[in-house]
Motif scaffolding. Structure first.
Motif, PDB file in Angstrom:
ATOM      1  N   GLY A 285       0.786  -1.236   0.000  1.00 46.75           N
ATOM      2  CA  GLY A 285       0.000   0.000   0.000  1.00 46.75           C
ATOM      3  C   GLY A 285       0.811   1.275   0.000  1.00 46.75           C
ATOM      4  N   THR A 286       2.115   1.190  -0.222  1.00 47.38           N
ATOM      5  CA  THR A 286       2.954   2.398  -0.189  1.00 47.38           C
ATOM      6  C   THR A 286       3.279   2.925  -1.588  1.00 47.38           C
ATOM      7  OG1 THR A 286       5.000   1.084  -0.133  1.00 47.38           O
ATOM      8  CG2 THR A 286       4.011   1.703   1.995  1.00 47.38           C
ATOM      9  N   GLY A 287       2.642   2.367  -2.611  1.00 46.02           N
ATOM     10  CA  GLY A 287       2.935   2.801  -3.977  1.00 46.02           C
ATOM     11  C   GLY A 287       2.119   4.002  -4.397  1.00 46.02           C
ATOM     12  N   TYR A 288       2.013   4.208  -5.708  1.00 47.30           N
ATOM     13  CA  TYR A 288       1.258   5.344  -6.233  1.00 47.30           C
ATOM     14  C   TYR A 288       0.522   4.908  -7.491  1.00 47.30           C
ATOM     15  CZ  TYR A 288       5.315   5.849  -9.414  1.00 47.30           C
ATOM     16  OH  TYR A 288       6.313   5.633 -10.343  1.00 47.30           O
ATOM     17  N   PRO A 289      -0.563   5.601  -7.884  1.00 51.92           N
ATOM     18  CA  PRO A 289      -1.008   6.916  -7.389  1.00 51.92           C
ATOM     19  C   PRO A 289      -2.014   6.861  -6.239  1.00 51.92           C
ATOM     20  CG  PRO A 289      -2.259   6.334  -9.331  1.00 51.92           C
ATOM     21  CD  PRO A 289      -1.278   5.219  -9.128  1.00 51.92           C
ATOM     22  N   LYS A 291      -2.256   4.413  -3.579  1.00 48.71           N
ATOM     23  CA  LYS A 291      -1.843   3.734  -2.344  1.00 48.71           C
ATOM     24  C   LYS A 291      -2.798   2.600  -1.953  1.00 48.71           C
ATOM     25  CE  LYS A 291       0.768   7.617  -0.420  1.00 48.71           C
ATOM     26  NZ  LYS A 291       2.054   7.006  -0.810  1.00 48.71           N
ATOM     27  N   ILE A 292      -3.296   1.865  -2.936  1.00 47.41           N
ATOM     28  CA  ILE A 292      -4.105   0.692  -2.632  1.00 47.41           C
ATOM     29  C   ILE A 292      -3.176  -0.487  -2.394  1.00 47.41           C
ATOM     30  CG2 ILE A 292      -6.175   1.474  -3.810  1.00 47.41           C
ATOM     31  CD1 ILE A 292      -5.382  -0.147  -6.221  1.00 47.41           C
ATOM     32  N   GLU A 293      -3.666  -1.544  -1.744  1.00 52.76           N
ATOM     33  CA  GLU A 293      -2.778  -2.632  -1.358  1.00 52.76           C
ATOM     34  C   GLU A 293      -3.365  -3.994  -1.668  1.00 52.76           C
ATOM     35  OE1 GLU A 293      -2.363  -3.321   2.921  1.00 52.76           O
ATOM     36  OE2 GLU A 293      -3.977  -1.881   3.243  1.00 52.76           O
ATOM     37  N   GLY A 294      -2.483  -4.990  -1.644  1.00 51.95           N
ATOM     38  CA  GLY A 294      -2.893  -6.382  -1.752  1.00 51.95           C
ATOM     39  C   GLY A 294      -3.787  -6.679  -2.934  1.00 51.95           C
ATOM     40  N   LYS A 295      -4.834  -7.453  -2.658  1.00 52.77           N
ATOM     41  CA  LYS A 295      -5.740  -7.904  -3.715  1.00 52.77           C
ATOM     42  C   LYS A 295      -6.615  -6.781  -4.254  1.00 52.77           C
ATOM     43  CE  LYS A 295      -3.983 -11.900  -3.410  1.00 52.77           C
ATOM     44  NZ  LYS A 295      -4.610 -13.115  -2.904  1.00 52.77           N
ATOM     45  N   HIS A 296      -6.570  -5.600  -3.640  1.00 54.37           N
ATOM     46  CA  HIS A 296      -7.294  -4.443  -4.186  1.00 54.37           C
ATOM     47  C   HIS A 296      -6.619  -3.922  -5.457  1.00 54.37           C
ATOM     48  CE1 HIS A 296      -9.988  -4.279  -0.779  1.00 54.37           C
ATOM     49  NE2 HIS A 296      -8.966  -4.247   0.050  1.00 54.37           N
ATOM     50  N   ILE A 297      -5.351  -4.246  -5.624  1.00 59.91           N
ATOM     51  CA  ILE A 297      -4.633  -3.877  -6.856  1.00 59.91           C
ATOM     52  C   ILE A 297      -5.056  -4.879  -7.937  1.00 59.91           C
ATOM     53  CG2 ILE A 297      -2.375  -3.533  -7.924  1.00 59.91           C
ATOM     54  CD1 ILE A 297      -1.236  -3.299  -5.032  1.00 59.91           C
ATOM     55  N   PRO A 298      -5.475  -4.425  -9.109  1.00 59.13           N
ATOM     56  CA  PRO A 298      -5.854  -5.378 -10.169  1.00 59.13           C
ATOM     57  C   PRO A 298      -4.739  -6.384 -10.426  1.00 59.13           C
ATOM     58  CG  PRO A 298      -6.423  -3.138 -10.817  1.00 59.13           C
ATOM     59  CD  PRO A 298      -5.621  -3.025  -9.552  1.00 59.13           C
ATOM     60  N   THR A 338       6.035  -6.890   0.212  1.00 57.80           N
ATOM     61  CA  THR A 338       6.060  -5.439   0.401  1.00 57.80           C
ATOM     62  C   THR A 338       5.821  -4.746  -0.939  1.00 57.80           C
ATOM     63  OG1 THR A 338       8.488  -5.496   0.206  1.00 57.80           O
ATOM     64  CG2 THR A 338       7.542  -5.470   2.429  1.00 57.80           C
ATOM     65  N   LEU A 339       6.734  -4.984  -1.879  1.00 58.18           N
ATOM     66  CA  LEU A 339       6.558  -4.395  -3.215  1.00 58.18           C
ATOM     67  C   LEU A 339       5.653  -5.249  -4.094  1.00 58.18           C
ATOM     68  CD1 LEU A 339      10.257  -3.387  -4.059  1.00 58.18           C
ATOM     69  CD2 LEU A 339       8.529  -2.064  -2.826  1.00 58.18           C
ATOM     70  N   PHE A 340       5.788  -6.580  -3.967  1.00 59.75           N
ATOM     71  CA  PHE A 340       5.171  -7.468  -4.945  1.00 59.75           C
ATOM     72  C   PHE A 340       4.265  -8.518  -4.308  1.00 59.75           C
ATOM     73  CE2 PHE A 340       9.625  -6.592  -6.436  1.00 59.75           C
ATOM     74  CZ  PHE A 340       9.291  -5.590  -7.329  1.00 59.75           C
ATOM     75  N   ASP A 341       3.304  -8.968  -5.115  1.00 60.85           N
ATOM     76  CA  ASP A 341       2.419 -10.069  -4.742  1.00 60.85           C
ATOM     77  C   ASP A 341       3.243 -11.360  -4.730  1.00 60.85           C
ATOM     78  OD1 ASP A 341       0.620 -12.209  -4.721  1.00 60.85           O
ATOM     79  OD2 ASP A 341      -0.827 -11.209  -6.032  1.00 60.85           O
ATOM     80  N   PRO A 342       3.292 -12.078  -3.602  1.00 62.37           N
ATOM     81  CA  PRO A 342       4.086 -13.315  -3.533  1.00 62.37           C
ATOM     82  C   PRO A 342       3.699 -14.329  -4.607  1.00 62.37           C
ATOM     83  CG  PRO A 342       3.359 -12.653  -1.340  1.00 62.37           C
ATOM     84  CD  PRO A 342       2.665 -11.747  -2.309  1.00 62.37           C
ATOM     85  N   ASN A 343       2.408 -14.459  -4.905  1.00 71.28           N
ATOM     86  CA  ASN A 343       1.968 -15.431  -5.905  1.00 71.28           C
ATOM     87  C   ASN A 343       2.471 -15.078  -7.301  1.00 71.28           C
ATOM     88  OD1 ASN A 343       0.523 -16.953  -4.008  1.00 71.28           O
ATOM     89  ND2 ASN A 343      -1.296 -15.679  -4.240  1.00 71.28           N
TER      90      ASN A 343
END
Length: 397
Positions: A285-289, A291-298, A338-343
């Motif tokens: 959740g620390t990215g841009y634009p 700041k969504i995190e986890g599975k909320h990111i497409p 942190t940066l990337f989805d483990p899967n």
């Protein structure tokens, strides 16, 4: 009333001519529902175009009495009412007493008694649903059902033809936009080929994850266009990546938003615009634009994020030396969770094992594969430990 078959065949020929003359599809469907209503002395007729993938009603054409309890109903209610494709033909003998039909107009519901619905296959995710309704208790005779089916199939044929034509046009538009994006990138000898490589890696990773063909194709197109928002960034800024002022860095961080904004009006890219907007989000959740995190990111954006960073690391940039494959793999592993989805990282590593040629590997392939196997084992162990910890300390403790 028994239909006049001479009239029916005349009508059938008329509609066929309209289809072959590329008459507007809505006009053809309007002709069909109007004549079904008239020939069967029905109270009204509706033809819906349904998108089963998005689970929505794309459009509807009707003639006769505006039976709002059907006309205004939603996709889910329609599919429940007509038994979700279990039958090609569904008869509702007593609409007045059927609790599944919403009572949007009390008087209107009392005017309609029997309803017959028929499904028609259309290309892709699209399905046609035609419903004809009567005031009395009316069951269609076999020859009447054949008549309605034949006209409904003509409607489906018209839609197939129109959509096939639209697909060809949209494919041309897509190639123009993607060609334009690649031409812009080609101006820079440093990033030339970056988007093509990201697209290829993303497609292979998506396949490794078992995604369907449509999703794989969309992710590939998103890879081609993921940096299209940089069209609004000055060359003097792009030339100094790695040595930017805070103000210039903020300008660069706008490129995912600009890219999505460029594509939003182009409806044939509507499924990939969110991937482009969010390909710089971080899993924590620390990215841009946004700041969504986890599975909320497409998911497509999560795949692009891994492939984009990997390609950038291995290719290098002004002020940033390129990394060898082993170092890049270690960096990806370090960013898991942190940066990337483990899967996605696991799938990416598996993809490298399956397609080492896609990495343009120049070092010892055996050493790289050994490193990958160890990293994949570490990730699998980490995932098992995290699941075990979740069971021991469930959410809320």
């Amino acid at each position: 009333m028994t239909p006049d078959f001479h009239e029916f065949f005349t009508l059938f020929a008329k509609i066929s001519k309209k289809i072959h003359a590329n008459t507007d599809t809505k006009d053809i469907l309007a002709c069909i529902v109007e004549n079904i209503t008239r020939i069967l002395s029905a109270k009204g007729c509706i033809f819906w175009i349904l998108n089963t993938e998005k689970q929505c009603i794309e459009t509807k054409i009707f003639h006769g009495f505006d039976y709002q309890s059907l006309m205004r109903t939603d996709y889910t209610t329609l599919m429940t009412l007509f038994e979700n494709h279990k039958k090609a033909c569904v008869v509702i003998p007593n609409a007045r007493e059927d609790d599944r039909i919403p009572d949007l107009e009390r008087l209107g519901k009392r005017k309609i008694n029997s309803v017959t619905g028929l499904f028609f296959n259309i290309s892709g995710p699209y399905t046609g649903l035609l419903a004809v309704y009567f005031m009395g208790n009316r069951t269609l005779e076999p020859h009447e059902l054949e008549l309605v089916t034949a006209l409904g199939e003509q409607g489906a044929t018209a839609l197939e033809k129109a959509m096939g034509h639209d697909k060809k046009i949209l494919e041309i538009y897509r190639k123009i936009v993607e060609g334009f994006a690649l031409a812009i990138e080609a101006r820079d000898r440093v990033t030339h080929g970056h988007s093509r490589r990201v697209a290829t890696l993303s497609r292979l990773t998506a396949r490794q994850m078992g995604l369907d063909d449509v999703m794989v194709k969309n992710i590939f197109h998103a890879g081609i266009l993921h940096d299209i928002g940089k069209i609004g960034t000055r060359d003097t800024v792009l030339d100094r990546l790695g040595h930017l002022t805070p103000k210039e860095m903020e300008q660069i961080r706008q490129h995912p938003v600009l890219g999505a904004d460029i594509l939003v009006p182009l409806t044939f890219f509507e499924d990939i615009a969110p991937m482009i907007r969010h390909h710089h989000e971080r899993f924590d959740g620390t990215g841009y634009p946004d700041k969504i995190e986890g599975k909320h990111i497409p998911l497509g954006a999560r795949i692009l994020a891994v492939c984009d960073v990997f390609e950038t690391m291995t290719a290098g940039r002004p002020g940033m030396r390129s990394k060898d494959l082993g170092s890049a793999i270690c960096e990806l592993k370090h960013g898991v969770g942190t940066l990337f989805d483990p899967n996605v990282v696991q799938a990416f590593f598996a993809m490298i094992q399956a397609h080492p040629q896609a990495m343009e590997i120049h070092e010892s392939i055996d050493d790289v594969l050994d490193m990958l196997r160890q990293n994949m084992a570490d990730l699998a162990l980490q995932n098992r430990l995290e699941k075990k910890t979740t069971r021991l300390f469930p959410t809320g403790f």
